[in-house]
Design an enzyme around this catalytic site. Structure first.
Site: not given
Ligand code: ZN
Length: 162
Positions: A46, A51, A88-89, A130-131, A134
């Site tokens: 995701g 991000q 998380c990226l 999660h997304e 963000h």
């Molecule tokens: Zn994330």
């Protein structure tokens, strides 16, 4: 392939609230395409626009059953709870056990502007939460599960399996 730089922990943009998408135009399509490429390249499931440094309410998700794009997503229903390891990226090399709903229903727009509802369970439910977090400037590290909740859910799962 349009790869964009993934913003990492400490970048102040990750704490900001993203704005509603009003224009479903070529700029948005390019952003969504680049987000998809960037997510796959980074081996993530995701990615939110913030991000890659764009404060628009757009996310891409693929938990292994195909790509979905969600624009202006909103969680409209949640059910149950789960505690699982999450990463998380934007926080490479880190992970933590979060408390999330077991199932969620999300309403969002597609790239053509039409509305659609999506249901997710387990990993997919976590990815939605999660997304969408963000987009409001929240990271999973704010959702870490208290030790007693982890223990209770673990006990409940074991009881069900017996
Ligand atoms: Zn994330």
């Amino acid at each position: 392939m349009g790869l964009r730089n993934i913003r990492k922990k400490g970048d102040p943009i990750l704490k900001l609230k993203s704005r509603k998408v009003e224009r479903f135009d070529d700029r948005l399509f390019t952003l969504l395409d680049d987000m998809r490429d960037t997510m796959y390249e980074a081996d993530g499931c995701g990615l939110a626009a913030v991000q890659v440094g764009v404060l628009k309410r757009a996310i891409v998700i693929d938990v292994g059953d195909g790509l979905i794009e969600l624009i202006n997503p909103e969680i409209i229903e949640t059910e149950g709870e789960q505690c699982e390891l999450e990463g998380c990226l934007s926080l490479p090399g880190e992970s933590g056990i979060t408390l999330r709903p077991k199932r969620v229903k999300v309403r969002a727009q597609k790239r053509d502007g039409s509305f659609c509802e999506y249901s997710g369970e387990d990993l997919k439910a976590r990815a939605f939460c999660h997304e969408i977090d963000h987009l409001d400037g929240h990271l999973y590290t704010e959702r870490l599960a208290p030790q007693e909740v982890i223990a209770r859910l673990k006990a409940e799962t074991q009881n069900t399996e017996e």
